[in-house]
Design a protein around this motif. Structure first.
Motif, PDB file in Angstrom:
ATOM      1  N   ASP A  11      81.840  82.535  71.728  1.00 19.98           N
ATOM      2  CA  ASP A  11      80.732  81.616  71.937  1.00 19.98           C
ATOM      3  C   ASP A  11      80.239  81.019  70.617  1.00 19.98           C
ATOM      4  N   SER A  12      80.414  81.789  69.526  1.00 16.90           N
ATOM      5  CA  SER A  12      79.895  81.297  68.243  1.00 16.90           C
ATOM      6  C   SER A  12      80.780  80.227  67.617  1.00 16.90           C
ATOM      7  N   THR A  13      82.038  80.123  68.045  1.00 20.79           N
ATOM      8  CA  THR A  13      82.949  79.148  67.447  1.00 20.79           C
ATOM      9  C   THR A  13      82.484  77.714  67.644  1.00 20.79           C
ATOM     10  N   PRO A  14      82.100  77.275  68.848  1.00 23.36           N
ATOM     11  CA  PRO A  14      81.600  75.901  69.017  1.00 23.36           C
ATOM     12  C   PRO A  14      80.329  75.650  68.204  1.00 23.36           C
ATOM     13  N   SER A  20      79.137  72.408  61.232  1.00 22.89           N
ATOM     14  CA  SER A  20      79.987  71.784  60.213  1.00 22.89           C
ATOM     15  C   SER A  20      79.983  70.269  60.350  1.00 22.89           C
ATOM     16  N   ARG A  21      80.061  69.778  61.594  1.00 23.87           N
ATOM     17  CA  ARG A  21      80.047  68.329  61.824  1.00 23.87           C
ATOM     18  C   ARG A  21      78.705  67.729  61.422  1.00 23.87           C
ATOM     19  N   THR A  22      77.633  68.455  61.706  1.00 22.80           N
ATOM     20  CA  THR A  22      76.305  67.968  61.340  1.00 22.80           C
ATOM     21  C   THR A  22      76.152  67.892  59.818  1.00 22.80           C
ATOM     22  N   ALA A  23      76.634  68.939  59.113  1.00 21.02           N
ATOM     23  CA  ALA A  23      76.560  68.940  57.647  1.00 21.02           C
ATOM     24  C   ALA A  23      77.384  67.805  57.051  1.00 21.02           C
ATOM     25  N   LEU A  24      78.564  67.552  57.650  1.00 21.42           N
ATOM     26  CA  LEU A  24      79.417  66.462  57.167  1.00 21.42           C
ATOM     27  C   LEU A  24      78.743  65.115  57.389  1.00 21.42           C
TER      28      LEU A  24
END
Length: 402
Positions: A11-14, A20-24
C-alpha cells in the motif's frame, strides 16, 4: 500480524510514487517560471524604454603581450555590457594598422588577439592605446620591451633549470639538516615546529596579498576578490576533510601536507616569476636567484620537522623535495608562455588555503606532542621558533621583491 507487513508495504508504494511526482513537479515549476521570465525579457525588451542614447558600458582588460620579430600581439578580454568593437590602436601616440583574430565585435567575457606590425625597440618602453567604435580608450604599457620566450627545447630547459634552483634545490638543502635535528629534546622539537608555523604563516600572508593584487589586475567579470576568498576557503576545507579522513595527520602524513601546501605556493610564485621574466619586468640575476634559494631553505626544515621521531627511507625525502619545489618549474613554464592574472591569483589563493590548513595541523601536532595542550603555545621555545620563522622569511623576502 505477520501477514500485515506485506500488505502495508504494497500500500505504501503508490504513496511514495505520488510523493516523488509531487516533489518533481515543485522542482520543475520554478524552473519553468524562470524560463518564461527570461523569454519575455528577451522578446519584449522592456528595458528599451530606459534608453537615453548613452553609449554602452565598455571595459577591456589586457591579459597577455607577445613581442616577436613580426611585431606585437596582445590578448584582450571584453567585459562590457554589450559586445564591443575595436576601431583603432595607437602605439606611442601614433595610429597603427592592426589585425584582429577573431574579427568582429568582442562579446562580454570573450577574448581576441590584436596583431600590430610595430618595430618595437629592445629595452624601450611602449604605450599602447586601444580605441573602440564609441570613442572609449584603454591604455596598456609595455614597461621593458624584450622578446617573449618561445616554445623551444632550449628556453624550456633554461626555465626548468631556474625552477629547480629556486624551488627544488633550497628545499632539498633544508631537508639535509634532518640528521642533525633528530637529537633535539622537547624544547628543540617545539622550536622547530613553531619555526614551521612561522614560515608557513608568512607564506600564507604573502600568498594572500599577492593573490588579491593579481585579482585586481584581472577582468572585472571574474570578480577577483571574491574568487580569491572562495578558492582559499575551498582549498582549506577540502584539505582539512582529506587530511582528517583517517584521523589527525602526524609524522610522514603531516610532512606530505606541508610539502603540498608549499608546492602550491611555489606554483603561484613560479607563475609570477615566469610572467615577470617574459615581460622583462624583473631581471633574474644571480643575486635574485640566491635570494630565492635562501628564502626557501627554511621550507625544507619545516617539512622535516614532523618526521624527526621516525626514520623514513631516502626516497621519501626525494619525493617531498619534488612535491614542494617541483611546481616552481611548472609555474615558470606556464607563466612565461601563457600568463593571465586571474589564473595566477587563483593558484595563489589555492596555495594560501592549503598553507592555512597546514598551519592548523602543525599547531595541533605541536600541542599534542608537547603534552601540555595549549600551554605549549606560550612556552619560550615555541615563541622563539615562531618569531625566528617569521623574521627569517621576512628578511629573505626583501632579496626577492623587485
Amino acid at each position: 500480524m505477520n501477514e500485515a507487513s506485506p500488505i502495508a508495504t504494497a500500500d505504501s508504494t503508490p504513496v511514495e510514487a505520488r510523493k516523488s511526482r509531487t516533489a518533481l513537479l515543485w522542482l520543475i515549476l520554478p524552473l519553468a517560471a524562470l524560463g518564461l521570465a527570461i523569454s519575455w525579457l528577451l522578446i519584449a525588451d522592456p528595458l528599451k524604454n530606459f534608453g537615453n542614447g548613452a553609449p554602452p558600458v565598455e571595459n577591456l582588460t589586457f591579459e597577455r603581450t607577445i613581442l616577436s620579430s613580426d611585431g606585437i600581439r596582445i590578448l584582450v578580454r571584453a567585459g562590457g555590457s554589450e559586445p564591443m568593437a575595436i576601431a583603432q590602436v595607437q602605439v606611442d601616440g601614433a595610429y597603427w594598422r592592426f589585425t584582429q583574430e577573431p574579427v568582429g565585435p568582442i562579446g562580454r567575457g570573450a577574448t581576441a588577439w590584436l596583431h600590430l606590425p610595430f618595430p618595437w625597440v629592445l629595452g624601450e618602453a611602449h604605450a599602447i592605446n586601444v580605441v573602440t567604435n564609441t570613442g572609449a580608450t584603454f591604455e596598456h604599457e609595455i614597461a621593458v620591451a624584450v622578446p617573449t620566450p618561445t616554445r623551444d627545447a632550449t628556453s624550456l630547459a633554461s626555465q626548468a633549470l631556474l625552477g629547480v634552483l629556486v624551488g627544488v634545490v633550497p628545499v632539498a638543502i633544508g631537508m639535509m639538516f634532518y640528521p642533525a635535528l633528530r637529537g633535539v629534546g622537547r624544547n628543540g622539537m617545539n622550536f622547530l615546529l613553531a619555526l614551521t608555523v612561522g614560515l608557513l604563516a608568512f607564506l600564507f600572508v604573502d600568498a594572500t596579498a599577492e593573490a588579491f593584487e593579481l585579482a585586481g589586475e584581472s577582468a572585472a567579470l571574474f570578480q577577483g576578490q571574491a574568487m580569491v576568498a572562495l578558492a582559499a576557503a575551498a582549498s582549506f576545507l577540502l584539505l582539512m576533510t582529506a587530511g582528517r579522513r583517517r584521523g589527525v595527520p602526524t609524522g610522514l602524513a603531516l610532512a606530505i601536507f606541508i610539502a603540498l601546501g608549499i608546492g602550491l605556493h611555489n606554483l603561484g610564485e613560479g607563475l609570477a616569476i615566469g610572467a615577470a621574466f617574459a615581460a622583462g619586468a624583473a631581471g633574474l640575476g644571480t643575486f635574485l636567484v640566491l635570494g630565492f634559494m635562501l628564502h626557501n631553505i627554511t621550507e625544507g626544515i619545516g617539512i622535516s620537522a614532523p618526521m624527526l621521531k621516525v626514520r623514513p627511507p631516502l626516497w621519501t625525502f626525494v619525493g617531498l623535495a619534488l612535491l614542494a619545489g617541483g611546481p616552481a618549474v611548472i609555474g615558470l613554464w606556464i607563466g612565461s608562455l601563457a600568463y593571465a592574472p586571474q589564473w595566477s591569483a587563483l593558484f595563489l589563493a589555492i596555495g594560501a588555503g592549503a598553507i592555512l590548513q597546514v598551519v592548523v595541523e602543525v599547531t595541533a601536532y605541536l600541542m599534542r606532542s608537547d603534552g601540555r595542550s595549549s600551554a605549549a603555545l606560550t612556552a619560550p621555545a615555541t615563541v622563539a621558533g615562531l618569531a625566528v620563522g617569521v623574521a627569517f622569511m621576512y628578511v629573505t623576502a626583501m632579496l626577492v621583491k623587485v
